[in-house]
Design a protein around this motif. Structure first.
Motif, PDB file in Angstrom:
ATOM      1  N   GLN A 108       0.842  -1.200   0.000  1.00 13.09           N
ATOM      2  CA  GLN A 108       0.000   0.000   0.000  1.00 13.09           C
ATOM      3  C   GLN A 108       0.875   1.248   0.000  1.00 13.09           C
ATOM      4  O   GLN A 108       1.832   1.365   0.754  1.00 13.09           O
ATOM      5  CB  GLN A 108      -0.890   0.017   1.244  1.00 13.09           C
ATOM      6  CG  GLN A 108      -1.731   1.281   1.383  1.00 13.09           C
ATOM      7  CD  GLN A 108      -2.355   1.411   2.764  1.00 13.09           C
ATOM      8  OE1 GLN A 108      -2.061   0.618   3.653  1.00 13.09           O
ATOM      9  NE2 GLN A 108      -3.198   2.413   2.939  1.00 13.09           N
ATOM     10  N   ALA A 109       0.528   2.213  -0.866  1.00  8.78           N
ATOM     11  CA  ALA A 109       1.240   3.495  -0.912  1.00  8.78           C
ATOM     12  C   ALA A 109       0.321   4.588  -0.403  1.00  8.78           C
ATOM     13  O   ALA A 109      -0.878   4.596  -0.692  1.00  8.78           O
ATOM     14  CB  ALA A 109       1.689   3.805  -2.335  1.00  8.78           C
ATOM     15  N   ALA A 110       0.873   5.525   0.360  1.00  5.17           N
ATOM     16  CA  ALA A 110       0.069   6.626   0.897  1.00  5.17           C
ATOM     17  C   ALA A 110       0.889   7.905   0.885  1.00  5.17           C
ATOM     18  O   ALA A 110       2.055   7.909   1.286  1.00  5.17           O
ATOM     19  CB  ALA A 110      -0.399   6.325   2.310  1.00  5.17           C
ATOM     20  N   LEU A 111       0.271   8.996   0.419  1.00  3.13           N
ATOM     21  CA  LEU A 111       0.904  10.309   0.440  1.00  3.13           C
ATOM     22  C   LEU A 111       0.700  10.926   1.804  1.00  3.13           C
ATOM     23  O   LEU A 111      -0.430  11.032   2.289  1.00  3.13           O
ATOM     24  CB  LEU A 111       0.294  11.216  -0.630  1.00  3.13           C
ATOM     25  CG  LEU A 111       0.833  12.643  -0.681  1.00  3.13           C
ATOM     26  CD1 LEU A 111       2.286  12.660  -1.127  1.00  3.13           C
ATOM     27  CD2 LEU A 111      -0.008  13.508  -1.608  1.00  3.13           C
ATOM     28  N   LEU A 112       1.796  11.295   2.447  1.00  2.00           N
ATOM     29  CA  LEU A 112       1.711  11.915   3.765  1.00  2.00           C
ATOM     30  C   LEU A 112       0.847  13.164   3.694  1.00  2.00           C
ATOM     31  O   LEU A 112       1.076  14.037   2.861  1.00  2.00           O
ATOM     32  CB  LEU A 112       3.107  12.294   4.254  1.00  2.00           C
ATOM     33  CG  LEU A 112       3.162  12.967   5.618  1.00  2.00           C
ATOM     34  CD1 LEU A 112       2.701  12.011   6.691  1.00  2.00           C
ATOM     35  CD2 LEU A 112       4.575  13.426   5.905  1.00  2.00           C
ATOM     36  N   GLY A 113      -0.154  13.248   4.570  1.00  4.89           N
ATOM     37  CA  GLY A 113      -0.983  14.442   4.613  1.00  4.89           C
ATOM     38  C   GLY A 113      -2.451  14.173   4.396  1.00  4.89           C
ATOM     39  O   GLY A 113      -3.287  14.888   4.891  1.00  4.89           O
ATOM     40  N   VAL A 114      -2.789  13.105   3.686  1.00  3.10           N
ATOM     41  CA  VAL A 114      -4.176  12.777   3.334  1.00  3.10           C
ATOM     42  C   VAL A 114      -5.002  14.043   3.128  1.00  3.10           C
ATOM     43  O   VAL A 114      -6.146  14.134   3.529  1.00  3.10           O
ATOM     44  CB  VAL A 114      -4.841  11.858   4.397  1.00  3.10           C
ATOM     45  CG1 VAL A 114      -4.218  10.483   4.382  1.00  3.10           C
ATOM     46  CG2 VAL A 114      -4.750  12.437   5.801  1.00  3.10           C
ATOM     47  N   SER A 115      -4.417  15.050   2.483  1.00  5.59           N
ATOM     48  CA  SER A 115      -5.084  16.339   2.328  1.00  5.59           C
ATOM     49  C   SER A 115      -6.333  16.248   1.460  1.00  5.59           C
ATOM     50  O   SER A 115      -7.231  17.078   1.563  1.00  5.59           O
ATOM     51  CB  SER A 115      -4.113  17.369   1.734  1.00  5.59           C
ATOM     52  OG  SER A 115      -3.578  16.902   0.520  1.00  5.59           O
ATOM     53  N   ALA A 116      -6.392  15.219   0.600  1.00  2.00           N
ATOM     54  CA  ALA A 116      -7.575  15.065  -0.233  1.00  2.00           C
ATOM     55  C   ALA A 116      -8.768  14.608   0.592  1.00  2.00           C
ATOM     56  O   ALA A 116      -9.908  14.709   0.166  1.00  2.00           O
ATOM     57  CB  ALA A 116      -7.295  14.057  -1.348  1.00  2.00           C
ATOM     58  N   VAL A 117      -8.509  14.093   1.811  1.00  3.91           N
ATOM     59  CA  VAL A 117      -9.581  13.566   2.655  1.00  3.91           C
ATOM     60  C   VAL A 117      -9.990  14.569   3.723  1.00  3.91           C
ATOM     61  O   VAL A 117     -11.167  14.739   4.011  1.00  3.91           O
ATOM     62  CB  VAL A 117      -9.127  12.248   3.319  1.00  3.91           C
ATOM     63  CG1 VAL A 117     -10.199  11.731   4.265  1.00  3.91           C
ATOM     64  CG2 VAL A 117      -8.809  11.202   2.252  1.00  3.91           C
ATOM     65  N   LEU A 118      -9.030  15.256   4.334  1.00  2.00           N
ATOM     66  CA  LEU A 118      -9.340  16.164   5.424  1.00  2.00           C
ATOM     67  C   LEU A 118     -10.185  17.346   4.958  1.00  2.00           C
ATOM     68  O   LEU A 118     -10.009  17.861   3.867  1.00  2.00           O
ATOM     69  CB  LEU A 118      -8.049  16.668   6.072  1.00  2.00           C
ATOM     70  CG  LEU A 118      -7.108  15.589   6.622  1.00  2.00           C
ATOM     71  CD1 LEU A 118      -5.985  16.228   7.408  1.00  2.00           C
ATOM     72  CD2 LEU A 118      -7.863  14.591   7.490  1.00  2.00           C
ATOM     73  N   ALA A 119     -11.091  17.770   5.823  1.00  2.00           N
ATOM     74  CA  ALA A 119     -12.029  18.848   5.498  1.00  2.00           C
ATOM     75  C   ALA A 119     -11.807  20.024   6.431  1.00  2.00           C
ATOM     76  O   ALA A 119     -11.890  19.863   7.659  1.00  2.00           O
ATOM     77  CB  ALA A 119     -13.472  18.337   5.606  1.00  2.00           C
ATOM     78  N   ARG A 120     -11.544  21.199   5.885  1.00  2.00           N
ATOM     79  CA  ARG A 120     -11.236  22.381   6.683  1.00  2.00           C
ATOM     80  C   ARG A 120     -12.402  22.815   7.558  1.00  2.00           C
ATOM     81  O   ARG A 120     -12.195  23.379   8.626  1.00  2.00           O
ATOM     82  CB  ARG A 120     -10.829  23.538   5.756  1.00  2.00           C
ATOM     83  CG  ARG A 120      -9.432  23.402   5.200  1.00  2.00           C
ATOM     84  CD  ARG A 120      -9.150  24.508   4.190  1.00  2.00           C
ATOM     85  NE  ARG A 120      -9.465  25.833   4.688  1.00  2.00           N
ATOM     86  CZ  ARG A 120      -8.683  26.542   5.495  1.00  2.00           C
ATOM     87  NH1 ARG A 120      -7.530  26.042   5.899  1.00  2.00           N
ATOM     88  NH2 ARG A 120      -9.041  27.753   5.888  1.00  2.00           N
ATOM     89  N   GLN A 121     -13.611  22.561   7.121  1.00  2.00           N
ATOM     90  CA  GLN A 121     -14.763  23.033   7.891  1.00  2.00           C
ATOM     91  C   GLN A 121     -15.068  22.152   9.094  1.00  2.00           C
ATOM     92  O   GLN A 121     -15.850  22.531   9.968  1.00  2.00           O
ATOM     93  CB  GLN A 121     -16.005  23.138   6.989  1.00  2.00           C
ATOM     94  CG  GLN A 121     -16.577  21.820   6.515  1.00  2.00           C
ATOM     95  CD  GLN A 121     -15.929  21.321   5.241  1.00  2.00           C
ATOM     96  OE1 GLN A 121     -14.818  21.718   4.905  1.00  2.00           O
ATOM     97  NE2 GLN A 121     -16.634  20.442   4.531  1.00  2.00           N
ATOM     98  N   LEU A 122     -14.447  20.973   9.179  1.00  2.00           N
ATOM     99  CA  LEU A 122     -14.675  20.062  10.293  1.00  2.00           C
ATOM    100  C   LEU A 122     -13.586  20.224  11.349  1.00  2.00           C
ATOM    101  O   LEU A 122     -12.516  20.752  11.074  1.00  2.00           O
ATOM    102  CB  LEU A 122     -14.697  18.617   9.799  1.00  2.00           C
ATOM    103  CG  LEU A 122     -15.782  18.267   8.769  1.00  2.00           C
ATOM    104  CD1 LEU A 122     -15.683  16.804   8.386  1.00  2.00           C
ATOM    105  CD2 LEU A 122     -17.171  18.591   9.313  1.00  2.00           C
ATOM    106  N   THR A 123     -13.873  19.772  12.557  1.00  2.00           N
ATOM    107  CA  THR A 123     -12.888  19.875  13.636  1.00  2.00           C
ATOM    108  C   THR A 123     -11.709  18.933  13.379  1.00  2.00           C
ATOM    109  O   THR A 123     -11.830  17.961  12.619  1.00  2.00           O
ATOM    110  CB  THR A 123     -13.510  19.507  14.991  1.00  2.00           C
ATOM    111  OG1 THR A 123     -13.876  18.119  14.968  1.00  2.00           O
ATOM    112  CG2 THR A 123     -14.723  20.374  15.292  1.00  2.00           C
TER     113      THR A 123
END
Length: 296
Positions: A108-123
């Motif tokens: 499994q490969a993963a880009l550090l940051g998962v920025s495509a998943v995190l949502a700024r409007q959520l806590t």
């Protein structure tokens, strides 16, 4: 197309990049039609809306790149801005499709940051659960690791506030903590170690080193040469989308820095020569003006 054959040594390939090309399409603003004499400008603007963004330009960001990465390696990608470093990492992580060539993963490969998943409007707390589950953890596993994630990120009570209230450093630290809560076989790091204070950078370095020793593979982009030398066993130098050099991190970084230094010195000499030429021209002009005054 079959995967390239692995080498005959005892190392285990984790990523095989074979003749990879990545091409972006950049959409520019096209020409618009001028309103005819007496025409309604509002109507004309409405018609022209469909005629904008017509120009398309292709950017060949990665060109015919091939290499094999092995388990236990940490590979730094170096090069100037626009050289294709981050694009290559995103292609390795499977986030950008190849125009040509292939990227093969053993794990499994993963880009550090998962920025495509995190949502700024959520806590931050909510993002911990969303991001960690996106990386494959169960809800129970996230609950078990939640305190460690928050403690590692070092953002305290901000964890209960929306991420839109975070500084860029706080957001990056939380992304790092989430991304390394479930260690993938292949970890792709883009400038994460430049974030935060010295204490956090050391914690991040230690975690990546622990991961590498457990036979994972790390890819890393950093503009800090000492970080690449300290954290990476190998480095790849990118220039205009192509691989210039691939080898031990110290040798590659030293060669890259020598090139940058030579270019800077050449640029400085050129500027100095241009300045001297300008001064000579101005002196000649003043001398000519002085001669004209004497004749008068």
């Amino acid at each position: 197309m079959g995967a390239p054959e692995a080498t005959t040594d005892d190392r285990v390939p984790s990523v095989i990049v074979s003749h990879l090309d990545v091409v972006y399409k950049v959409y520019g603003v096209g020409k618009t039609t001028r309103p005819a004499p007496g025409a309604d400008n509002v109507v004309t603007r409405w018609i022209n809306r469909g005629k904008r963004h017509m120009g398309v330009r292709e950017v060949h960001a990665v060109k015919d790149v091939s290499f094999i990465a092995y388990k236990g390696e940490s590979i730094g990608i170096v090069g100037r801005n626009g050289s294709g470093k981050s694009t290559l990492l995103r292609a390795v992580a499977g986030l950008i499709p190849a125009a040509n060539g292939e990227v093969y993963h053993h794990g499994q490969a993963a880009l550090l940051g998962v920025s495509a998943v995190l949502a700024r409007q959520l806590t931050g707390a909510r993002n911990v659960f969303i991001g960690a589950q996106a990386l494959g953890l169960s809800k129970q596993e996230v609950r078990e690791r939640y305190k460690d994630i928050v403690r590692f990120a070092g953002i305290g009570e901000f964890i209960n506030l929306p991420m839109s209230s975070y500084s860029s450093g706080m957001a990056s630290r939380l992304r790092f903590a989430i991304s390394t809560a479930s260690v993938p076989d292949i970890l792709v790091v883009d400038e994460a170690l430049s974030t935060g204070d010295a204490e956090f950078r050391q914690r991040a370095s230690d975690r990546i080193e622990e991961f590498r020793k457990s036979a994972g593979t790390v890819f890393m982009v950093s503009h800090n040469a000492s970080t690449i030398k300290a954290q990476c066993t190998r480095a790849i130098w990118m220039e205009k989308g192509e691989v210039v050099m691939d080898g031990p991190s110290g040798e590659v970084v030293d060669a890259y820095q020598a090139m940058v230094k030579a270019e800077a010195e050449a640029k400085k000499k050129k500027q100095q020569a241009a300045a001297k030429k300008k001064q000579a021209k101005e002196a000649k002009k003043r001398a000519a003006g002085s001669g004209s005054d004497k004749e008068g």
